[in-house]
Design a protein around this motif. Structure first.
Motif, PDB file in Angstrom:
ATOM      1  N   ASP A 216       0.832  -1.214   0.000  1.00  0.00           N
ATOM      2  CA  ASP A 216       0.000   0.000   0.000  1.00  0.00           C
ATOM      3  C   ASP A 216       0.861   1.256   0.000  1.00  0.00           C
ATOM      4  O   ASP A 216       0.547   2.252  -0.676  1.00  0.00           O
ATOM      5  CB  ASP A 216      -0.912   0.008   1.223  1.00  0.00           C
ATOM      6  CG  ASP A 216      -1.975  -1.072   1.185  1.00  0.00           C
ATOM      7  OD1 ASP A 216      -2.228  -1.620   0.088  1.00  0.00           O
ATOM      8  OD2 ASP A 216      -2.553  -1.378   2.259  1.00  0.00           O
ATOM      9  N   GLN A 217       1.969   1.229   0.755  1.00  0.00           N
ATOM     10  CA  GLN A 217       2.852   2.395   0.807  1.00  0.00           C
ATOM     11  C   GLN A 217       3.540   2.638  -0.530  1.00  0.00           C
ATOM     12  O   GLN A 217       3.692   3.783  -0.958  1.00  0.00           O
ATOM     13  CB  GLN A 217       3.900   2.205   1.905  1.00  0.00           C
ATOM     14  CG  GLN A 217       3.334   2.266   3.316  1.00  0.00           C
ATOM     15  CD  GLN A 217       4.423   2.178   4.364  1.00  0.00           C
ATOM     16  OE1 GLN A 217       5.375   2.959   4.372  1.00  0.00           O
ATOM     17  NE2 GLN A 217       4.311   1.200   5.254  1.00  0.00           N
ATOM     18  N   VAL A 218       3.949   1.554  -1.192  1.00  0.00           N
ATOM     19  CA  VAL A 218       4.565   1.703  -2.512  1.00  0.00           C
ATOM     20  C   VAL A 218       3.550   2.264  -3.496  1.00  0.00           C
ATOM     21  O   VAL A 218       3.824   3.223  -4.229  1.00  0.00           O
ATOM     22  CB  VAL A 218       5.113   0.351  -3.017  1.00  0.00           C
ATOM     23  CG1 VAL A 218       5.610   0.485  -4.455  1.00  0.00           C
ATOM     24  CG2 VAL A 218       6.229  -0.147  -2.113  1.00  0.00           C
ATOM     25  N   ARG A 219       2.365   1.690  -3.502  1.00  0.00           N
ATOM     26  CA  ARG A 219       1.328   2.118  -4.439  1.00  0.00           C
ATOM     27  C   ARG A 219       0.928   3.568  -4.198  1.00  0.00           C
ATOM     28  O   ARG A 219       0.625   4.313  -5.137  1.00  0.00           O
ATOM     29  CB  ARG A 219       0.103   1.214  -4.313  1.00  0.00           C
ATOM     30  CG  ARG A 219      -0.896   1.335  -5.452  1.00  0.00           C
ATOM     31  CD  ARG A 219      -2.103   0.436  -5.229  1.00  0.00           C
ATOM     32  NE  ARG A 219      -1.710  -0.890  -4.812  1.00  0.00           N
ATOM     33  CZ  ARG A 219      -1.978  -1.415  -3.605  1.00  0.00           C
ATOM     34  NH1 ARG A 219      -2.651  -0.704  -2.702  1.00  0.00           N
ATOM     35  NH2 ARG A 219      -1.582  -2.633  -3.296  1.00  0.00           N
ATOM     36  N   LYS A 222       4.407   6.540  -0.974  1.00  0.00           N
ATOM     37  CA  LYS A 222       5.023   6.877   0.307  1.00  0.00           C
ATOM     38  C   LYS A 222       6.340   6.139   0.546  1.00  0.00           C
ATOM     39  O   LYS A 222       7.080   6.481   1.474  1.00  0.00           O
ATOM     40  CB  LYS A 222       4.054   6.555   1.447  1.00  0.00           C
ATOM     41  CG  LYS A 222       2.758   7.355   1.382  1.00  0.00           C
ATOM     42  CD  LYS A 222       1.808   6.942   2.498  1.00  0.00           C
ATOM     43  CE  LYS A 222       0.495   7.719   2.417  1.00  0.00           C
ATOM     44  NZ  LYS A 222      -0.464   7.283   3.465  1.00  0.00           N
ATOM     45  N   LEU A 223       6.619   5.140  -0.263  1.00  0.00           N
ATOM     46  CA  LEU A 223       7.808   4.320  -0.074  1.00  0.00           C
ATOM     47  C   LEU A 223       8.297   3.851  -1.435  1.00  0.00           C
ATOM     48  O   LEU A 223       7.509   3.375  -2.245  1.00  0.00           O
ATOM     49  CB  LEU A 223       7.474   3.110   0.811  1.00  0.00           C
ATOM     50  CG  LEU A 223       8.614   2.188   1.238  1.00  0.00           C
ATOM     51  CD1 LEU A 223       9.600   2.923   2.133  1.00  0.00           C
ATOM     52  CD2 LEU A 223       8.061   0.956   1.958  1.00  0.00           C
ATOM     53  N   GLU A 224       9.597   4.010  -1.687  1.00  0.00           N
ATOM     54  CA  GLU A 224      10.148   3.519  -2.943  1.00  0.00           C
ATOM     55  C   GLU A 224      10.132   2.000  -2.969  1.00  0.00           C
ATOM     56  O   GLU A 224      10.306   1.338  -1.941  1.00  0.00           O
ATOM     57  CB  GLU A 224      11.587   4.017  -3.130  1.00  0.00           C
ATOM     58  CG  GLU A 224      11.675   5.494  -3.459  1.00  0.00           C
ATOM     59  CD  GLU A 224      13.091   5.908  -3.817  1.00  0.00           C
ATOM     60  OE1 GLU A 224      14.042   5.214  -3.384  1.00  0.00           O
ATOM     61  OE2 GLU A 224      13.247   6.913  -4.535  1.00  0.00           O
ATOM     62  N   TYR A 225       9.938   1.462  -4.167  1.00  0.00           N
ATOM     63  CA  TYR A 225       9.850   0.017  -4.309  1.00  0.00           C
ATOM     64  C   TYR A 225      11.100  -0.676  -3.788  1.00  0.00           C
ATOM     65  O   TYR A 225      11.013  -1.662  -3.042  1.00  0.00           O
ATOM     66  CB  TYR A 225       9.624  -0.333  -5.785  1.00  0.00           C
ATOM     67  CG  TYR A 225       9.651  -1.812  -6.070  1.00  0.00           C
ATOM     68  CD1 TYR A 225       8.615  -2.637  -5.640  1.00  0.00           C
ATOM     69  CD2 TYR A 225      10.711  -2.397  -6.754  1.00  0.00           C
ATOM     70  CE1 TYR A 225       8.631  -4.001  -5.887  1.00  0.00           C
ATOM     71  CE2 TYR A 225      10.733  -3.755  -7.015  1.00  0.00           C
ATOM     72  CZ  TYR A 225       9.696  -4.556  -6.572  1.00  0.00           C
ATOM     73  OH  TYR A 225       9.714  -5.903  -6.805  1.00  0.00           O
ATOM     74  N   SER A 226      12.275  -0.186  -4.164  1.00  0.00           N
ATOM     75  CA  SER A 226      13.516  -0.839  -3.746  1.00  0.00           C
ATOM     76  C   SER A 226      13.649  -0.865  -2.231  1.00  0.00           C
ATOM     77  O   SER A 226      14.103  -1.865  -1.649  1.00  0.00           O
ATOM     78  CB  SER A 226      14.722  -0.148  -4.380  1.00  0.00           C
ATOM     79  OG  SER A 226      14.763   1.226  -4.024  1.00  0.00           O
ATOM     80  N   GLU A 227      13.242   0.214  -1.575  1.00  0.00           N
ATOM     81  CA  GLU A 227      13.311   0.247  -0.107  1.00  0.00           C
ATOM     82  C   GLU A 227      12.300  -0.714   0.502  1.00  0.00           C
ATOM     83  O   GLU A 227      12.573  -1.360   1.521  1.00  0.00           O
ATOM     84  CB  GLU A 227      13.069   1.667   0.396  1.00  0.00           C
ATOM     85  CG  GLU A 227      13.104   1.819   1.913  1.00  0.00           C
ATOM     86  CD  GLU A 227      14.430   1.398   2.537  1.00  0.00           C
ATOM     87  OE1 GLU A 227      14.420   1.008   3.727  1.00  0.00           O
ATOM     88  OE2 GLU A 227      15.470   1.453   1.838  1.00  0.00           O
ATOM     89  N   ALA A 228      11.137  -0.824  -0.113  1.00  0.00           N
ATOM     90  CA  ALA A 228      10.140  -1.774   0.382  1.00  0.00           C
ATOM     91  C   ALA A 228      10.665  -3.197   0.319  1.00  0.00           C
ATOM     92  O   ALA A 228      10.444  -3.998   1.238  1.00  0.00           O
ATOM     93  CB  ALA A 228       8.845  -1.643  -0.418  1.00  0.00           C
ATOM     94  N   VAL A 229      11.364  -3.530  -0.772  1.00  0.00           N
ATOM     95  CA  VAL A 229      11.948  -4.872  -0.872  1.00  0.00           C
ATOM     96  C   VAL A 229      12.946  -5.086   0.251  1.00  0.00           C
ATOM     97  O   VAL A 229      12.962  -6.144   0.897  1.00  0.00           O
ATOM     98  CB  VAL A 229      12.612  -5.072  -2.254  1.00  0.00           C
ATOM     99  CG1 VAL A 229      13.349  -6.413  -2.296  1.00  0.00           C
ATOM    100  CG2 VAL A 229      11.568  -5.026  -3.366  1.00  0.00           C
ATOM    101  N   ALA A 266      14.456 -10.493  -3.458  1.00  0.00           N
ATOM    102  CA  ALA A 266      15.238 -10.186  -2.271  1.00  0.00           C
ATOM    103  C   ALA A 266      16.339  -9.200  -2.631  1.00  0.00           C
ATOM    104  O   ALA A 266      16.766  -9.109  -3.787  1.00  0.00           O
ATOM    105  CB  ALA A 266      15.846 -11.463  -1.691  1.00  0.00           C
ATOM    106  N   ALA A 267      16.781  -8.439  -1.648  1.00  0.00           N
ATOM    107  CA  ALA A 267      17.950  -7.571  -1.772  1.00  0.00           C
ATOM    108  C   ALA A 267      18.843  -7.889  -0.586  1.00  0.00           C
ATOM    109  O   ALA A 267      18.453  -7.664   0.564  1.00  0.00           O
ATOM    110  CB  ALA A 267      17.546  -6.101  -1.781  1.00  0.00           C
ATOM    111  N   LEU A 268      20.022  -8.442  -0.851  1.00  0.00           N
ATOM    112  CA  LEU A 268      20.884  -8.922   0.218  1.00  0.00           C
ATOM    113  C   LEU A 268      21.835  -7.829   0.707  1.00  0.00           C
ATOM    114  O   LEU A 268      22.339  -7.021  -0.073  1.00  0.00           O
ATOM    115  CB  LEU A 268      21.699 -10.122  -0.259  1.00  0.00           C
ATOM    116  CG  LEU A 268      20.919 -11.339  -0.782  1.00  0.00           C
ATOM    117  CD1 LEU A 268      21.871 -12.497  -1.029  1.00  0.00           C
ATOM    118  CD2 LEU A 268      19.812 -11.740   0.175  1.00  0.00           C
ATOM    119  N   ARG A 269      22.082  -7.843   2.000  1.00  0.00           N
ATOM    120  CA  ARG A 269      23.040  -6.915   2.594  1.00  0.00           C
ATOM    121  C   ARG A 269      24.463  -7.358   2.265  1.00  0.00           C
ATOM    122  O   ARG A 269      24.692  -8.514   1.917  1.00  0.00           O
ATOM    123  CB  ARG A 269      22.836  -6.853   4.106  1.00  0.00           C
ATOM    124  CG  ARG A 269      21.471  -6.317   4.506  1.00  0.00           C
ATOM    125  CD  ARG A 269      21.352  -6.168   6.021  1.00  0.00           C
ATOM    126  NE  ARG A 269      20.022  -5.700   6.398  1.00  0.00           N
ATOM    127  CZ  ARG A 269      19.634  -4.424   6.361  1.00  0.00           C
ATOM    128  NH1 ARG A 269      20.509  -3.498   5.964  1.00  0.00           N
ATOM    129  NH2 ARG A 269      18.413  -4.074   6.713  1.00  0.00           N
TER     130      ARG A 269
END
Length: 298
Positions: A216-219, A222-229, A266-269
């Motif tokens: 909902d925040q991405v849509r 309010k939040l970038e997609y990459s950060e949501a991932v 996923a986005a790995l650290r």
């Protein structure tokens, strides 16, 4: 993989281990590690991942995959369709040639914006939309010459993302679509309802589960997609807000016998291992095993 899962054609994708085409997305595990993790989970089919992640030379690619007993079912290609048609066709033909040489079945096409990543997207006017439709059709024909089917992937941060755009594409194009349960939900489309309404247009399936509040925040911008991932937008199947069980039941009852590709983006650290993505994929497989048992008679 449990015996019950053999009734589903399951494949993996490198993005579940954080392997993405977006520069700076996250830590990139090497190909042998990812393929080894897939095989250890009993997944012996995969999509290719980003261009260049796996070898571009067909013979080298086949040798690498054979070392893990893995076959290729398709590959994802995000390419700009609304301008520079010749470049789009050239990139698609290069990908199609490699996929065909590897024994794949499907080219998974996305209407890229031309911007880096999937966090922003400009609007298209009607002439550019027409170019998307026409170029996608040309790519379909070029891929067909290599024996491949082409499907259009509604995807966050592309020109086919929101429900109205998905419906417009289905009305204006004769290409089938890749039903990606996660990207559709983030874009505001109920994937189960879409599957029931357009069953005959589903040519490929990507299975994701999603945390609804983050979607909902991405849509809502309010939040970038990459950060949501990075915050855990995608979760193992059965642990989010997509009704995966209903989706699989609906597809099976409609006679769909294509691939179900496990894709928990996923986005790995930095310096992360394969342990968490492999664990998440294992949980998704166990959930799918329960669904396969329940739908065995369909």
């Amino acid at each position: 993989m449990t015996e019950s899962l053999h009734s589903l054609r399951l494949a993996a994708a490198p993005i579940s281990w954080g392997v993405c085409e977006v520069p700076g997305w996250g830590h990139l595990l090497d190909a042998r590690t990812v393929l080894s993790e897939m095989a250890a989970l009993g997944l012996f089919a995969t999509e290719l991942g980003p261009p260049g992640y796996l070898p571009r030379d067909p013979s080298e690619l086949r040798r690498l995959l054979a070392a893990f007993g893995i076959t290729v079912v398709g590959g994802f290609l995000a390419v700009v369709l609304h301008r520079d048609r010749h470049d789009a066709l050239a990139r698609a033909e290069e990908t199609a040639a490699l996929l065909a040489a590897a024994g794949a079945e499907v080219l998974v096409l996305a209407a890229a914006t031309g911007l880096g990543g999937y966090d922003d997207r400009p609007r298209l006017d009607d002439s550019h939309w027409r170019a998307v439709i026409d170029t996608a059709a040309e790519i379909r024909d070029a891929a067909a010459a290599y024996g491949l089917r082409t499907v259009l992937h509604p995807h966050v941060g592309t020109h086919v993302e929101r429900e109205a755009e998905v419906e417009r594409f289905l009305a204006d194009s004769d290409l089938d679509i890749c039903l990606d349960t996660g990207h559709l939900l983030v874009g505001g489309t109920d994937p189960v309802r879409l599957a029931r309404r357009h069953t005959e247009r589903i040519g490929h399936v990507h299975l994701k589960d999603v945390r609804g509040p983050l979607a909902d925040q991405v849509r809502g911008g309010k939040l970038e997609y990459s950060e949501a991932v990075r915050r855990g937008l995608y979760v193992p199947l059965g642990e989010g807000d997509v009704d995966i069980a209903a989706l699989v039941r609906s597809m099976r009852s409609a006679g769909y016998r294509g691939w179900y590709v496990l894709e928990q983006d996923a986005a790995l650290r930095p310096h992360a291992s394969a342990a968490k993505p492999s664990g998440d994929t294992g949980r998704s497989l166990r959930f799918l095993g329960d669904i396969a048992l329940a739908t065995a008679g369909i």
